[in-house]
Design a protein around this motif. Structure first.
Motif, PDB file in Angstrom:
ATOM      1  N   ALA A  11       0.833  -1.207   0.000  1.00  0.00           N
ATOM      2  CA  ALA A  11       0.000   0.000   0.000  1.00  0.00           C
ATOM      3  C   ALA A  11       0.861   1.247   0.000  1.00  0.00           C
ATOM      4  CB  ALA A  11      -0.927  -0.015   1.211  1.00  0.00           C
ATOM      5  N   ALA A  12       1.970   1.228   0.765  1.00  0.00           N
ATOM      6  CA  ALA A  12       2.848   2.393   0.806  1.00  0.00           C
ATOM      7  C   ALA A  12       3.489   2.634  -0.560  1.00  0.00           C
ATOM      8  CB  ALA A  12       3.907   2.194   1.873  1.00  0.00           C
ATOM      9  N   LYS A  13       3.915   1.580  -1.238  1.00  0.00           N
ATOM     10  CA  LYS A  13       4.483   1.736  -2.580  1.00  0.00           C
ATOM     11  C   LYS A  13       3.465   2.277  -3.555  1.00  0.00           C
ATOM     12  CE  LYS A  13       8.058  -1.826  -2.137  1.00  0.00           C
ATOM     13  NZ  LYS A  13       8.564  -3.121  -2.658  1.00  0.00           N
ATOM     14  N   GLY A  14       2.195   1.808  -3.392  1.00  0.00           N
ATOM     15  CA  GLY A  14       1.154   2.324  -4.289  1.00  0.00           C
ATOM     16  C   GLY A  14       0.879   3.794  -4.042  1.00  0.00           C
ATOM     17  N   ILE A  15       0.839   4.204  -2.771  1.00  0.00           N
ATOM     18  CA  ILE A  15       0.606   5.621  -2.450  1.00  0.00           C
ATOM     19  C   ILE A  15       1.792   6.458  -2.944  1.00  0.00           C
ATOM     20  CG2 ILE A  15       0.389   7.261  -0.550  1.00  0.00           C
ATOM     21  CD1 ILE A  15      -1.121   5.092   0.992  1.00  0.00           C
ATOM     22  N   TRP A  16       2.999   5.946  -2.832  1.00  0.00           N
ATOM     23  CA  TRP A  16       4.187   6.676  -3.308  1.00  0.00           C
ATOM     24  C   TRP A  16       4.127   6.890  -4.801  1.00  0.00           C
ATOM     25  CZ3 TRP A  16       7.825   9.618  -1.526  1.00  0.00           C
ATOM     26  CH2 TRP A  16       8.948   9.866  -2.286  1.00  0.00           C
ATOM     27  N   LYS A  17       3.491   5.965  -5.472  1.00  0.00           N
ATOM     28  CA  LYS A  17       3.359   6.120  -6.918  1.00  0.00           C
ATOM     29  C   LYS A  17       2.537   7.354  -7.264  1.00  0.00           C
ATOM     30  CE  LYS A  17       1.726   3.701 -11.040  1.00  0.00           C
ATOM     31  NZ  LYS A  17       1.089   2.479 -11.560  1.00  0.00           N
ATOM     32  N   TYR A  18       1.499   7.660  -6.417  1.00  0.00           N
ATOM     33  CA  TYR A  18       0.632   8.835  -6.654  1.00  0.00           C
ATOM     34  C   TYR A  18       0.915   9.920  -5.609  1.00  0.00           C
ATOM     35  CZ  TYR A  18      -1.907   5.377  -9.424  1.00  0.00           C
ATOM     36  OH  TYR A  18      -2.250   4.416 -10.331  1.00  0.00           O
ATOM     37  N   ARG A  19       2.222  10.070  -5.303  1.00  0.00           N
ATOM     38  CA  ARG A  19       2.593  10.981  -4.242  1.00  0.00           C
ATOM     39  C   ARG A  19       2.276  12.435  -4.566  1.00  0.00           C
ATOM     40  NH1 ARG A  19       6.816   8.686  -6.750  1.00  0.00           N
ATOM     41  NH2 ARG A  19       8.351   9.991  -7.836  1.00  0.00           N
ATOM     42  N   TRP A  20       2.374  12.814  -5.825  1.00  0.00           N
ATOM     43  CA  TRP A  20       2.090  14.206  -6.174  1.00  0.00           C
ATOM     44  C   TRP A  20       0.604  14.538  -6.052  1.00  0.00           C
ATOM     45  CZ3 TRP A  20       5.273  17.982  -6.125  1.00  0.00           C
ATOM     46  CH2 TRP A  20       6.618  17.767  -6.350  1.00  0.00           C
ATOM     47  N   TYR A  21      -0.196  13.581  -6.371  1.00  0.00           N
ATOM     48  CA  TYR A  21      -1.648  13.804  -6.164  1.00  0.00           C
ATOM     49  C   TYR A  21      -1.951  14.001  -4.662  1.00  0.00           C
ATOM     50  CZ  TYR A  21      -2.243  12.198 -10.962  1.00  0.00           C
ATOM     51  OH  TYR A  21      -2.153  12.056 -12.310  1.00  0.00           O
ATOM     52  N   PHE A 443      -4.198   6.315  -1.591  1.00  0.00           N
ATOM     53  CA  PHE A 443      -4.679   4.942  -1.461  1.00  0.00           C
ATOM     54  C   PHE A 443      -5.888   4.698  -2.349  1.00  0.00           C
ATOM     55  CE2 PHE A 443      -7.318   1.746   0.666  1.00  0.00           C
ATOM     56  CZ  PHE A 443      -6.417   0.687   0.714  1.00  0.00           C
ATOM     57  N   LEU A 444      -6.756   5.707  -2.494  1.00  0.00           N
ATOM     58  CA  LEU A 444      -7.934   5.545  -3.348  1.00  0.00           C
ATOM     59  C   LEU A 444      -7.517   5.378  -4.807  1.00  0.00           C
ATOM     60  CD1 LEU A 444     -11.019   5.585  -3.558  1.00  0.00           C
ATOM     61  CD2 LEU A 444     -10.889   8.073  -3.819  1.00  0.00           C
ATOM     62  N   LEU A 445      -6.493   6.132  -5.227  1.00  0.00           N
ATOM     63  CA  LEU A 445      -6.046   5.992  -6.607  1.00  0.00           C
ATOM     64  C   LEU A 445      -5.439   4.613  -6.859  1.00  0.00           C
ATOM     65  CD1 LEU A 445      -4.473   9.516  -7.245  1.00  0.00           C
ATOM     66  CD2 LEU A 445      -6.601   8.596  -8.181  1.00  0.00           C
ATOM     67  N   THR A 446      -4.759   4.046  -5.870  1.00  0.00           N
ATOM     68  CA  THR A 446      -4.228   2.695  -6.037  1.00  0.00           C
ATOM     69  C   THR A 446      -5.341   1.683  -6.189  1.00  0.00           C
ATOM     70  OG1 THR A 446      -4.152   2.369  -3.632  1.00  0.00           O
ATOM     71  CG2 THR A 446      -2.163   3.218  -4.715  1.00  0.00           C
ATOM     72  N   GLN A 447      -6.485   1.949  -5.603  1.00  0.00           N
ATOM     73  CA  GLN A 447      -7.604   1.030  -5.745  1.00  0.00           C
ATOM     74  C   GLN A 447      -8.312   1.225  -7.075  1.00  0.00           C
ATOM     75  OE1 GLN A 447      -8.181  -1.381  -3.466  1.00  0.00           O
ATOM     76  NE2 GLN A 447      -6.350  -0.588  -2.450  1.00  0.00           N
ATOM     77  N   ILE A 448      -8.305   2.472  -7.565  1.00  0.00           N
ATOM     78  CA  ILE A 448      -8.958   2.726  -8.863  1.00  0.00           C
ATOM     79  C   ILE A 448      -8.071   2.229 -10.011  1.00  0.00           C
ATOM     80  CG2 ILE A 448      -9.780   4.547 -10.406  1.00  0.00           C
ATOM     81  CD1 ILE A 448     -10.500   6.162  -7.923  1.00  0.00           C
ATOM     82  N   ARG A 449      -6.785   2.505  -9.888  1.00  0.00           N
ATOM     83  CA  ARG A 449      -5.830   2.078 -10.930  1.00  0.00           C
ATOM     84  C   ARG A 449      -4.780   1.192 -10.280  1.00  0.00           C
ATOM     85  NH1 ARG A 449      -3.781   7.445 -13.729  1.00  0.00           N
ATOM     86  NH2 ARG A 449      -2.676   5.891 -15.011  1.00  0.00           N
ATOM     87  N   PRO A 450      -5.115  -0.069 -10.060  1.00  0.00           N
ATOM     88  CA  PRO A 450      -4.200  -0.952  -9.318  1.00  0.00           C
ATOM     89  C   PRO A 450      -3.000  -1.365 -10.180  1.00  0.00           C
ATOM     90  CG  PRO A 450      -6.116  -2.182 -10.040  1.00  0.00           C
ATOM     91  CD  PRO A 450      -6.384  -0.754 -10.443  1.00  0.00           C
TER      92      PRO A 450
END
Length: 511
Positions: A11-21, A443-450
């Protein structure tokens, strides 16, 4: 535990992916929240503390004379009902808030706001009460607290005074009704006494004892009458044997001479008649019998005088023994007449008492009932008079300032510094909310675009064996761009921290 750690890392890696958002959302929340918190109006809290002294010296002095009001309960109830709707509307009128209400909806909103913001606290054991109210206008806050304090003090006196006045008014109405009942009962007793004056005037009304006494006296009188008649008959027999015979006649005639004893007898009877007249009327049997006996003796005296004048020889032939018997016969006749009259009088008394003995119990029962109703009405009337005096005294005690004294410990004043809102705490809440909002968006973006961030995650989701992976070979330009992006993200986060810290410092300096 290892699986949970793996999920957190993914989850942390996924959130880091959308860190700018996440950073953009955090900045937006911080800026908007800080602006809203900074523009919130200041609240100025006015408060007052009052001490209610309920230990009065009047309580032990007036104990037993009237109902001592429970001032502790009175003050406690008033403190609990101070925020009732009528009192709040009265406060609005006292501070002119009702002028700002253009409609019923506005008035309702003002009432609800006041009821929600006014705070009343107190300790019943120490009788200290606090009233607080916060508003953006400090003068208005002070005016509201002053109005509430006035209503609290006035209400502690006014209600009981009104209750006592109502009680006195009700008792006065009852007193008037019982006055009418008393007058009616007194008139009924008066009319009854006038109607039965002959029976009421006899006092105790023991007609059974009186009847027995009268019958006993009647029997005694009859016995004496019988004895007198027997004595008279005996004298008559003796006279018949002693009467003389005249020389010139063959017939026996009674002669009479003037007798001093006869005059003495008449004089004694006249004295007796005078005594009877002092006690009885002319129709009394004893008076009638005495008058008849006097008349007989007078007639006898006249006859004796005539006999002496016509013939002097008769006196010589009259026997002294016969003369004494004639006198005794007269006395016996008088005694018989007196005893007969007495017996008739006692017989009339017995008949009268017998007739009265049947009517008196009913009369006594009616009189007892009338008197009982009168006594009951009189007792209730006197109790109502005493209750009215006690109610008046109780009302005066409830309204007097001697029963409880209000001492204002802290008077309401215009606050110089605002007591709210607590901007440092709100800023802290906004900053924490911004961080949480940024992480939530990532986290929401990781769930929308996994995406799969590791081989283990891919193997777990697909259930297929993973034979290998191809590593990313970053160029120097990509590495520099990646570093710049990381520096920019760090600077952005540091700027958000500096902004929050500066806002905190500014607020602390103002406070």
């Amino acid at each position: 535990m290892e699986q949970l750690v793996t999920q957190l890392i993914s989850a942390a890696k996924g959130i880091w992916k959308y860190r700018w958002y996440s950073m953009v959302v955090s900045w937006a929340v911080v800026l908007i929240g800080f602006f809203i918190v900074y523009t919130l109006p200041n609240n100025y809290q006015a408060s007052a503390r009052v001490f209610v002294d309920t230990q009065s010296i009047l309580k032990p002095l007036l104990s037993g004379m009237t109902t001592i009001p429970d001032v502790e309960q009175q003050v406690s109830i008033m403190s609990k009902t101070l925020l009732s709707r009528p009192n709040v509307e009265r406060v609005m009128r006292m501070v002119d808030l009702d002028i700002n209400a253009k409609s019923n909806q506005d008035k309702e909103a003002y009432v609800n706001e006041l009821m929600s913001q006014i705070k009343i606290t107190g300790t019943a054991s120490h009788d200290i009460y606090s009233i607080t109210y916060a508003n953006a206008e400090p003068k208005l806050a002070k005016s509201v607290v002053e109005s509430l304090l006035t209503i609290f003090i006035e209400g502690s006196f006014g209600d009981k005074k009104q209750d006592s006045a109502n009680a006195v008014r009700f008792i006065d109405e009852q007193i008037k009704q019982y006055e009418e009942k008393l007058v009616s009962a007194e008139n009924a007793i008066k009319d009854f006494k006038l109607k039965n004056s002959s029976l009421v005037a006899r006092g105790d009304g023991d007609f059974g004892g009186k009847l027995a006494q009268a019958e006993e006296m009647l029997n005694q009188a009859r016995l004496e009458l019988l004895e007198a008649e027997q004595a008279r008959n005996s004298i008559k027999k003796e006279i018949a044997g002693e009467e003389p015979i005249l020389e010139g006649d063959n017939t026996r005639t009674a002669t009479a001479t003037v007798n001093p004893e006869l005059d003495a007898r008449i004089e004694a009877l006249n004295k007796t008649l005078d005594n009877y007249r002092l006690q009885f009327t002319e129709q009394h049997p004893d008076i009638i019998a005495t008058k008849r006996l006097i008349a007989q003796l007078e007639e006898r005296k006249i006859q004796e005088a005539k006999a002496r004048a016509s013939s002097t020889t008769i006196g010589r032939n009259y026997s002294p023994v016969l003369q004494q018997l004639k006198v005794a016969l007269s006395d016996a006749e008088a005694r018989v007449a007196s005893m007969r009259a007495r017996a008739e009088e006692y017989s009339a008394r017995v008949a009268r008492l017998r007739s009265m003995s049947t009517a008196v119990p009913e009369m006594e029962a009616q009189f007892a009932q009338l008197n009982r109703d009168y006594q009951i009405n009189k007792a209730n009337y006197e109790k109502l008079i005493a209750s009215r005096d006690a109610a008046k005294l109780s009302g005066d005690l409830s309204a007097t300032t001697e029963m409880m004294t209000f001492r204002i410990i802290d008077p309401p004043t215009v606050p110089l510094k605002p007591t709210g809102p607590n901007r440092p705490r709100l800023f802290g809440i906004v900053f924490a909310g911004a961080l949480i909002a940024g992480l939530a968006v990532g986290f929401l973006l990781t769930q929308i675009r996994p995406t799969f961030v590791s081989l283990a995650h891919l193997r777990e989701v697909t259930g297929l064996p993973v034979l290998g992976s191809v590593s990313m070979n970053w160029t120097e330009a990509e590495k520099r761009r990646h570093k710049k992006s990381l520096y920019a993200l760090t600077a952005s986060f540091a700027g958000m921290l500096l902004l929050s810290g500066g806002a905190f410092g500014l607020l602390l300096l103002k406070s």
